[in-house]
Design an enzyme around this catalytic site. Structure first.
Site, PDB file in Angstrom:
ATOM      1  N   CYS A   6      22.117  -6.847 -94.132  1.00  0.00           N
ATOM      2  CA  CYS A   6      22.725  -6.576 -92.832  1.00  0.00           C
ATOM      3  C   CYS A   6      22.988  -7.855 -92.048  1.00  0.00           C
ATOM      4  CB  CYS A   6      21.819  -5.637 -92.038  1.00  0.00           C
ATOM      5  SG  CYS A   6      22.722  -4.680 -90.801  1.00  0.00           S
ATOM      6  N   ASP A 122      12.515   1.330 -88.844  1.00  0.00           N
ATOM      7  CA  ASP A 122      12.380  -0.091 -88.510  1.00  0.00           C
ATOM      8  C   ASP A 122      11.095  -0.291 -87.715  1.00  0.00           C
ATOM      9  OD1 ASP A 122      12.980  -2.776 -88.186  1.00  0.00           O
ATOM     10  OD2 ASP A 122      14.844  -2.460 -87.091  1.00  0.00           O
TER      11      ASP A 122
END
Length: 200
Positions: A6, A122
């Site tokens: 990412c 996360d």
């Protein structure tokens, strides 16, 4: 093991990641992040990708803007990384990845009922929406995450040294990596290659 790399900002980094076997390439469209990329630039990179799926990351963005960028960049997935509600997600014109921060009132039920194809978990750090580079307590979270009935991506502090521990604990659909691939806030070609070699 699948990997989402990412925060891509350059064609070189994205192409190296794809050629090394990355399954997903992520673009950050949240302007407050140093990893932000303009939709115009992301569209150029997206047009050069052939295997990896393209993911756009948004944080509490206007839904019309999200859908316009998804079309412009030819995104395969839209990742919602803010406090978006289910009604909002249903208006997204691409399959949704919904991000949750473990420890911020994390709810397995909420993850299971949210209209998303994939769930990303996360680390939680007060005041930050993600991209902390820090891991959450994986072993404490394992039981909760095993109860999610959708495919799960694990993010937060994952690197070449601990990625196999993540695999052992969670058996996730994919890992999501960004910070450990960077040197001075820029993606390192060497780190991308070495990380992908380790997991493939």
């Amino acid at each position: 093991m699948r990997a989402k790399l990412c925060g891509m900002k350059t064609l070189l980094a994205a192409k190296v990641a794809e050629e090394a076997g990355a399954d997903f390439i992520g673009f950050i469209f949240w302007k407050q992040s140093y990893r932000y990329i303009s939709p115009e630039r992301a569209a150029v990179i997206s047009g050069q990708l052939h295997q990896a799926r393209r993911v756009g990351v948004f944080v509490d963005e206007d839904i019309d803007t999200v859908n316009a960028i998804a079309r412009q960049v030819n995104l395969d997935y839209v990742q919602l990384h803010g406090h978006e509600e289910a009604d909002y997600a249903r208006k997204v014109e691409r399959p949704v990845i919904k991000a949750y921060r473990y420890g911020e009132d994390f709810s397995v039920e909420a993850a299971n009922t949210f209209p998303a194809e994939l769930i990303l978990v996360d680390a939680f750090k007060p005041g930050l929406v993600g991209g902390t580079g820090e891991a959450f307590d994986w072993r404490a979270a394992a039981e909760d995450i095993a109860a999610i009935n959708k495919s799960v991506l694990i993010a937060g502090g994952i690197n070449a040294e601990n990625v196999h521990e993540v695999e052992k604990i969670f058996h996730p659909f994919a890992v999501d990596v960004s910070g450990s691939l960077e040197v001075d806030h820029e993606k390192s070609i060497d780190r991308i290659k070495s990380f992908m070699k380790k997991i493939k």
